[in-house]
Design a protein around this motif. Structure first.
Motif, short mmCIF file in Angstrom:
data_model
loop_
_atom_site.label_atom_id
_atom_site.label_comp_id
_atom_site.label_asym_id
_atom_site.label_seq_id
_atom_site.Cartn_x
_atom_site.Cartn_y
_atom_site.Cartn_z
N LEU A 87 27.13 92.13 43.86
CA LEU A 87 26.23 92.52 42.76
C LEU A 87 25.83 91.34 41.89
O LEU A 87 24.69 90.88 41.93
N MET A 88 26.77 90.78 41.13
CA MET A 88 26.41 89.69 40.22
C MET A 88 26.02 88.43 40.98
O MET A 88 25.21 87.63 40.51
N GLY A 89 26.57 88.24 42.18
CA GLY A 89 26.15 87.10 42.99
C GLY A 89 24.66 87.13 43.26
O GLY A 89 23.96 86.13 43.10
N GLN A 90 24.16 88.31 43.63
CA GLN A 90 22.73 88.43 43.92
C GLN A 90 21.89 88.46 42.64
O GLN A 90 20.78 87.93 42.60
N VAL A 91 22.43 89.05 41.58
CA VAL A 91 21.74 89.01 40.29
C VAL A 91 21.58 87.56 39.84
O VAL A 91 20.51 87.13 39.40
N ASN A 92 22.64 86.77 39.98
CA ASN A 92 22.58 85.37 39.57
C ASN A 92 21.66 84.54 40.46
O ASN A 92 21.05 83.57 40.00
N LEU A 93 21.54 84.92 41.73
CA LEU A 93 20.57 84.23 42.59
C LEU A 93 19.15 84.42 42.07
O LEU A 93 18.33 83.51 42.13
N VAL A 94 18.87 85.60 41.55
CA VAL A 94 17.54 85.86 40.97
C VAL A 94 17.42 85.15 39.62
O VAL A 94 16.43 84.47 39.34
N ARG A 95 18.44 85.30 38.80
CA ARG A 95 18.42 84.74 37.45
C ARG A 95 18.23 83.22 37.47
O ARG A 95 17.44 82.66 36.70
N ILE A 96 18.96 82.55 38.37
CA ILE A 96 18.88 81.09 38.45
C ILE A 96 17.79 80.65 39.41
O ILE A 96 17.03 79.72 39.14
N GLY A 97 17.69 81.33 40.54
CA GLY A 97 16.78 80.91 41.60
C GLY A 97 15.31 80.98 41.24
O GLY A 97 14.49 80.22 41.77
N GLN A 98 14.94 81.88 40.32
CA GLN A 98 13.53 82.00 39.94
C GLN A 98 12.95 80.67 39.47
O GLN A 98 11.77 80.39 39.67
N HIS A 99 13.78 79.84 38.87
CA HIS A 99 13.31 78.57 38.32
C HIS A 99 13.11 77.49 39.40
O HIS A 99 12.58 76.42 39.11
N GLY A 131 23.51 99.74 42.53
CA GLY A 131 23.21 98.92 41.36
C GLY A 131 22.16 97.86 41.65
O GLY A 131 21.27 97.61 40.83
N ILE A 132 22.23 97.28 42.85
CA ILE A 132 21.24 96.26 43.23
C ILE A 132 19.86 96.89 43.38
O ILE A 132 18.85 96.30 42.97
N HIS A 133 19.80 98.09 43.94
CA HIS A 133 18.50 98.77 44.07
C HIS A 133 17.85 98.96 42.70
O HIS A 133 16.66 98.68 42.52
#
Length: 200
Positions: A87-99, A131-133
């Motif tokens: 969950l948070m691993g993929q959330v953080n990929l979006v949070r950080i990776g967007q940049h 939760g990811i969905h």
């Protein structure tokens, strides 16, 4: 396109890498092997990975773990395995990776059928997938620079049938070409905030 595939050495990851590397620059990230190593449960490791990749056109995550066990055996800490990793691993990929994405880039996450059709011993994994969905549908409303985010949710893939068939009685294995097409649709299509379901 320059594509980062996290979990590119796994059962699904190898097939997805094989498809995209035909006409794209593919970087494989994995916990222990690959072009770059990363622990998605650690946000500093994620940041370090993106510093090495530089700008990208697409990020695909086919990684993350969650504890499988009978509900009465699961401890609070067992639930945190899935919460921190998948969950948070993929959330953080979006949070950080967007940049680190170029304009109109895309992020593709991965869940599975358990979000919609759970089986025994999957309370933790089903919770994380669901939760990811919800996260993907919500964050798609806020990402800037025309960045898109989707999630591929597959049933039990045919390459894992022998290993997991006893957990999924009566489920039809999903052909790998169908699974790959889910990732192609996310990366090369125009959908945003989609849960791409690949079930029976």
């Amino acid at each position: 396109m320059k594509i980062l595939i996290i979990g590119g050495n796994g059962t699904i990851g190898k097939t997805v890498v094989s498809h995209f590397k035909n006409d794209n620059e593919v970087i494989i990230a994995d916990r222990t092997t690959g072009d770059i190593t990363v622990d998605i449960a650690d946000s500093s490791s994620i940041s370090s990975m993106f510093e090495k990749t530089g700008k990208l056109d697409a990020i695909i995550c086919i990684a993350g773990e969650a504890k499988w066990d009978n509900f009465n055996n699961l401890t609070e800490e067992d639930y945190y395995i899935g919460l921190r990793s998948k969950l948070m691993g993929q959330v953080n990929l979006v949070r950080i990776g967007q940049h680190y994405l170029n304009k109109k880039g895309s992020i593709t996450l991965t869940t599975g059928i358990l979000a919609d059709d759970p089986v025994v011993k999957t309370t933790s994994a089903a919770m994380v997938n669901g939760g990811i969905h919800s996260f993907v549908q919500a964050v798609a409303l806020e990402l800037e620079n025309e960045i898109r985010v989707n999630v591929v949710s597959s049933g039990m893939v045919e390459n894992a049938y022998e290993k997991y068939k006893d957990y999924f009685p009566g489920h039809n294995p999903i052909p790998m070409p169908k699974v790959v097409n889910g990732y192609v649709r996310s990366v090369k299509g125009r959908g945003n905030g989609e849960v791409i379901r690949l079930y029976d």
